[in-house]
Write an enzyme that holds these catalytic residues in place. Structure first.
Site, PDB file in Angstrom:
ATOM      1  N   GLY A  11       0.810  -1.221   0.000  1.00 52.29           N
ATOM      2  CA  GLY A  11       0.000   0.000   0.000  1.00 52.29           C
ATOM      3  C   GLY A  11       0.831   1.253   0.000  1.00 52.29           C
ATOM      4  O   GLY A  11       0.408   2.297   0.517  1.00 52.29           O
ATOM      5  N   GLY A  17       0.695   4.771   3.351  1.00 50.10           N
ATOM      6  CA  GLY A  17       1.965   4.326   2.796  1.00 50.10           C
ATOM      7  C   GLY A  17       2.865   5.474   2.388  1.00 50.10           C
ATOM      8  O   GLY A  17       4.078   5.470   2.655  1.00 50.10           O
ATOM      9  N   TYR A 136     -15.701  -4.708   4.871  1.00 49.06           N
ATOM     10  CA  TYR A 136     -14.342  -4.243   5.146  1.00 49.06           C
ATOM     11  C   TYR A 136     -13.920  -4.652   6.551  1.00 49.06           C
ATOM     12  O   TYR A 136     -12.783  -5.117   6.772  1.00 49.06           O
ATOM     13  CB  TYR A 136     -14.287  -2.726   4.986  1.00 49.06           C
ATOM     14  CG  TYR A 136     -12.920  -2.117   5.186  1.00 49.06           C
ATOM     15  CD1 TYR A 136     -11.948  -2.208   4.196  1.00 49.06           C
ATOM     16  CD2 TYR A 136     -12.611  -1.423   6.353  1.00 49.06           C
ATOM     17  CE1 TYR A 136     -10.691  -1.634   4.364  1.00 49.06           C
ATOM     18  CE2 TYR A 136     -11.363  -0.847   6.536  1.00 49.06           C
ATOM     19  CZ  TYR A 136     -10.410  -0.954   5.536  1.00 49.06           C
ATOM     20  OH  TYR A 136      -9.172  -0.391   5.718  1.00 49.06           O
ATOM     21  N   LYS A 140     -10.750  -7.107   7.843  1.00 47.71           N
ATOM     22  CA  LYS A 140      -9.731  -6.660   8.790  1.00 47.71           C
ATOM     23  C   LYS A 140      -9.687  -7.564  10.028  1.00 47.71           C
ATOM     24  O   LYS A 140      -8.610  -7.819  10.595  1.00 47.71           O
ATOM     25  CB  LYS A 140      -9.996  -5.207   9.195  1.00 47.71           C
ATOM     26  CG  LYS A 140      -9.729  -4.204   8.079  1.00 47.71           C
ATOM     27  CD  LYS A 140      -8.277  -4.233   7.657  1.00 47.71           C
ATOM     28  CE  LYS A 140      -7.941  -3.206   6.605  1.00 47.71           C
ATOM     29  NZ  LYS A 140      -6.514  -3.268   6.199  1.00 47.71           N
ATOM     30  N   LEU A 167      -8.135   8.959  10.190  1.00 49.14           N
ATOM     31  CA  LEU A 167      -6.919   9.641   9.761  1.00 49.14           C
ATOM     32  C   LEU A 167      -7.213  10.721   8.733  1.00 49.14           C
ATOM     33  O   LEU A 167      -8.216  10.664   8.018  1.00 49.14           O
ATOM     34  CB  LEU A 167      -5.945   8.634   9.136  1.00 49.14           C
ATOM     35  CG  LEU A 167      -5.503   7.465  10.012  1.00 49.14           C
ATOM     36  CD1 LEU A 167      -4.772   6.437   9.166  1.00 49.14           C
ATOM     37  CD2 LEU A 167      -4.627   7.943  11.160  1.00 49.14           C
ATOM     38  N   HIS A 180     -13.222  11.705   3.159  1.00 51.24           N
ATOM     39  CA  HIS A 180     -13.785  11.574   4.487  1.00 51.24           C
ATOM     40  C   HIS A 180     -13.936  12.964   5.107  1.00 51.24           C
ATOM     41  O   HIS A 180     -13.715  13.971   4.437  1.00 51.24           O
ATOM     42  CB  HIS A 180     -12.891  10.666   5.333  1.00 51.24           C
ATOM     43  CG  HIS A 180     -12.891   9.244   4.861  1.00 51.24           C
ATOM     44  ND1 HIS A 180     -11.822   8.679   4.207  1.00 51.24           N
ATOM     45  CD2 HIS A 180     -13.839   8.281   4.932  1.00 51.24           C
ATOM     46  CE1 HIS A 180     -12.098   7.421   3.900  1.00 51.24           C
ATOM     47  NE2 HIS A 180     -13.316   7.159   4.322  1.00 51.24           N
ATOM     48  N   LYS A 188     -14.561  22.178   1.370  1.00 52.42           N
ATOM     49  CA  LYS A 188     -15.814  22.932   1.469  1.00 52.42           C
ATOM     50  C   LYS A 188     -15.566  24.380   1.899  1.00 52.42           C
ATOM     51  O   LYS A 188     -16.104  25.336   1.306  1.00 52.42           O
ATOM     52  CB  LYS A 188     -16.713  22.223   2.482  1.00 52.42           C
ATOM     53  CG  LYS A 188     -18.195  22.519   2.421  1.00 52.42           C
ATOM     54  CD  LYS A 188     -18.886  21.539   3.372  1.00 52.42           C
ATOM     55  CE  LYS A 188     -20.362  21.734   3.427  1.00 52.42           C
ATOM     56  NZ  LYS A 188     -20.991  20.758   4.364  1.00 52.42           N
ATOM     57  N   TRP A 203     -23.837  19.223   8.176  1.00 60.19           N
ATOM     58  CA  TRP A 203     -24.892  18.209   8.304  1.00 60.19           C
ATOM     59  C   TRP A 203     -25.128  17.901   9.780  1.00 60.19           C
ATOM     60  O   TRP A 203     -24.179  17.660  10.535  1.00 60.19           O
ATOM     61  CB  TRP A 203     -24.507  16.933   7.580  1.00 60.19           C
ATOM     62  CG  TRP A 203     -24.648  17.032   6.088  1.00 60.19           C
ATOM     63  CD1 TRP A 203     -24.753  18.153   5.344  1.00 60.19           C
ATOM     64  CD2 TRP A 203     -24.701  15.934   5.174  1.00 60.19           C
ATOM     65  NE1 TRP A 203     -24.866  17.851   4.014  1.00 60.19           N
ATOM     66  CE2 TRP A 203     -24.845  16.483   3.879  1.00 60.19           C
ATOM     67  CE3 TRP A 203     -24.630  14.550   5.311  1.00 60.19           C
ATOM     68  CZ2 TRP A 203     -24.928  15.698   2.740  1.00 60.19           C
ATOM     69  CZ3 TRP A 203     -24.714  13.763   4.181  1.00 60.19           C
ATOM     70  CH2 TRP A 203     -24.865  14.322   2.902  1.00 60.19           C
TER      71      TRP A 203
END
Length: 311
Positions: A11, A17, A136, A140, A167, A180, A188, A203
């Site tokens: 990664g 990474g 996901y 993991k 993160l 995210h 924004k 929101w």
């Protein structure tokens, strides 16, 4: 020859990474960071052959198919199958090749959706997962358990897992369709400033709390853990140990960017979980804490955004 030996990083082209590769601690290693064309982790035979040929001293597994809620919900098969395959193949390739040190990066999505905060490592598999990213999370959990099982059969095998909190940072994704929370806020507020807008909408009521750590700080923890892998527990959260409200993140971004408008709230929009905070007792006992303050982390991320994304 580097003082620490050879580190195989999966990664290497992703946010985590790339932050590892540019961190000063990386200079202590000879780092192999193959692109997917050179090492397709979904191909077990290729992965076995690559690891057997390179014989790294340690593997740091950061690779994965990642995305936000919409991507997870739209492609549950890929998020489960591809991430399961990647985790299984690289862990087993390392184990079969005699690699004695393996650092697996997991995710706080492994925790039950109703687990009380702060989240402690022993809560994993004690309740129902969040449905929107269950695939996901299961992948993991599988990789984490596989590392633990290898340790159970062979105590000398240092196969350990770090569980980072949310993160953000350099090399992040800022496109609102894929980003995210924090990179989305940066984009924004910057757009509002450029457009001369006096309002930015949030929101929900903005009181939901989130724990976001700078990706460069995670890189510091990962490389320190790689050097001291025998000293860390089999499973350890890596985070801040404190959180901020959504409103706090918006205000801090506005201060960093220099936008002096006002915020409005759309109470009809979804806000997700009210809180997801990691317990960092094990991390503190190990002797590490995240060094970058929230304003400094946002400023570094904003500088990257102006140079790489906004341009």
């Amino acid at each position: 020859m580097s003082r620490n030996g050879t580190l195989l990083l999966t990664g290497g082209s992703g946010m985590v990474g790339r932050n590892i590769l540019e961190h000063p601690r990386a200079a202590g290693w000879t780092i192999l960071a193959p692109a997917s064309a050179e090492l397709d982790l979904t191909d077990a035979a290729m992965t076995d052959a690559y690891v057997a040929d390179k014989k790294p001293d340690i593997v740091v597994h950061c690779a994965g198919q990642v995305g936000g809620i919409q991507a997870n919900m739209a492609q549950p098969v890929a998020f489960l199958e591809r991430n399961t395959a990647m985790g299984r193949n690289i862990i087993m390739a390392a184990h079969k090749a005699g690699v004695r040190r393996f650092l697996n990066l997991a995710s706080t999505c492994m925790y039950p959706r109703t687990a009380p905060n702060p989240l402690t490592e022993d809560m994993i598999l004690t309740g129902e997962l969040e449905p929107t990213n269950e695939g996901y999370a299961l992948a993991k959990i599988m990789a984490t358990r596989l590392c633990q099982y290898i340790r159970r059969e062979d105590e000398g095998a240092q196969y350990k897992t770090l569980i980072p909190c949310n993160l953000f940072g350099r090399h992040d994704k800022f496109d609102p369709r894929h980003s995210h929370l924090l990179p989305a806020i940066i984009h924004k507020v910057y757009e509002a400033q450029q457009a001369g807008s006096s309002e930015v909408e949030i929101w929900g009521d903005g009181t939901a709390r989130r724990e976001f750590m700078y990706a460069g700080d995670l890189a510091d923890a990962v490389l320190k853990a790689a050097e001291e892998i025998e000293a860390i527990p089999d499973l350890m959260n890596v985070g801040l140990g404190h959180d901020h409200s959504i409103n706090d993140y918006y205000r801090t971004v506005a201060d960093v960017i220099g936008w002096d408008g006002t915020f409005t709230h759309d109470l009809g929009r979804p806000v997700g979980m009210k809180q997801k905070l990691c317990d960092t007792t094990r991390q503190t006992d190990w002797g590490w804490h995240a060094p970058t303050t929230l304003p400094d982390a946002i400023a570094k991320t904003y500088d990257f955004y102006l140079t790489e994304a906004a341009a």
